[in-house]
Design an enzyme around this catalytic site. Sequence first.
Site, short mmCIF file in Angstrom:
data_model
loop_
_atom_site.label_atom_id
_atom_site.label_comp_id
_atom_site.label_asym_id
_atom_site.label_seq_id
_atom_site.Cartn_x
_atom_site.Cartn_y
_atom_site.Cartn_z
N SER A 277 -72.65 -0.39 48.02
CA SER A 277 -71.61 -1.41 48.09
C SER A 277 -70.68 -1.19 49.28
O SER A 277 -70.55 -0.07 49.79
CB SER A 277 -70.77 -1.41 46.81
OG SER A 277 -71.57 -1.61 45.68
N1 SAH Z 1 -72.91 1.70 42.71
C1 SAH Z 1 -73.91 1.66 43.75
C2 SAH Z 1 -74.25 0.25 44.17
C3 SAH Z 1 -75.57 -0.06 43.66
S1 SAH Z 1 -76.22 -1.67 43.91
C4 SAH Z 1 -73.50 2.49 44.94
O1 SAH Z 1 -72.37 2.97 44.97
O2 SAH Z 1 -74.34 2.69 45.82
C5 SAH Z 1 -76.55 -2.06 42.19
C6 SAH Z 1 -77.48 -1.14 41.45
O3 SAH Z 1 -77.60 -1.65 40.12
C7 SAH Z 1 -78.92 -1.08 41.99
O4 SAH Z 1 -79.25 0.25 42.26
C8 SAH Z 1 -79.77 -1.66 40.87
O5 SAH Z 1 -81.05 -1.06 40.76
C9 SAH Z 1 -78.92 -1.37 39.64
N2 SAH Z 1 -79.17 -2.21 38.47
C10 SAH Z 1 -79.47 -3.53 38.42
N3 SAH Z 1 -79.62 -3.92 37.13
C11 SAH Z 1 -79.39 -2.82 36.35
C12 SAH Z 1 -79.41 -2.59 34.94
N4 SAH Z 1 -79.67 -3.57 34.07
N5 SAH Z 1 -79.13 -1.33 34.50
C13 SAH Z 1 -78.84 -0.32 35.38
N6 SAH Z 1 -78.84 -0.49 36.71
C14 SAH Z 1 -79.11 -1.72 37.20
#
Ligand code: SAH
Length: 215
Positions: free
Chosen positions: A64
């Site tokens: 993000s």
């Molecule tokens: N917090 C992260 C941003 C990740 S982007 C950082 O700091 O880098 C969002 C993430 O949510 C992705 O890795 C994706 O695989 C995950 N995601 C999507 N749907 C999800 C679900 N139902 N349960 C857990 N993770 C999920």
Amino acid sequence: MTDNYRHQGLRRRLVEQIREKGIRDERILEAIGAIPRHLFLDSSFVEFAYQDKPFPIGSGQTISQPYTVAFMTELLEIQRGSKILEVGTGSGYQACVLLQLGAKVYTIERQRQLYLKTKAFLPSLGYSPHFFFGDGYKGLPAFQPFDGIMVTAGAPEVPEALLSQLKTGGKLVIPVGVQTQTMLRIIRTGEDTWHRENHGTFRFVPLLKDKANDI
Ligand code: SAH
């Protein structure tokens, strides 16, 4: 894995940009100033690490934007020892910001490759949240209730399970919407009552429901 003066200088500039965009909590600015974000990106992208932008981290996912990380963290109003659930571990950067503020962090990811990669990487930087592989739509029933829950992917709707896993006074910060998302902060005010606030428009990768992903 180096963190040199150049990286530190770029990081200070990033902190100033985020401050100018309106983040006021010095603890959060300090955390962003302390965490070597360039180590969370593939090495070929190091020069992009300290721009205030989201970035691809593989498996079709993104780390993000630092401002968004700071903004969501501010909305959670974390205290030392707060018990926080993060849905969407991704690169682990957001989890590190939460840990840096003294929170106890539970983080869940549904992409096995990312889960394994981040679970191996974060402790090498000295950050150790509790890692879980699974569907964050369901929260973490075995570890509830939480002081705060943060969803870092765009959710088509607010998952009921997450509302029920908040302590009274606990906060859920979640971007809700399909093309773009409205940042909601939902505070549990009682056994069956929640207060909902709207904190602007953002854009996230989607929160995927009920899909196992073992590749
Ligand atoms: N917090 C992260 C941003 C990740 S982007 C950082 O700091 O880098 C969002 C993430 O949510 C992705 O890795 C994706 O695989 C995950 N995601 C999507 N749907 C999800 C679900 N139902 N349960 C857990 N993770 C999920």
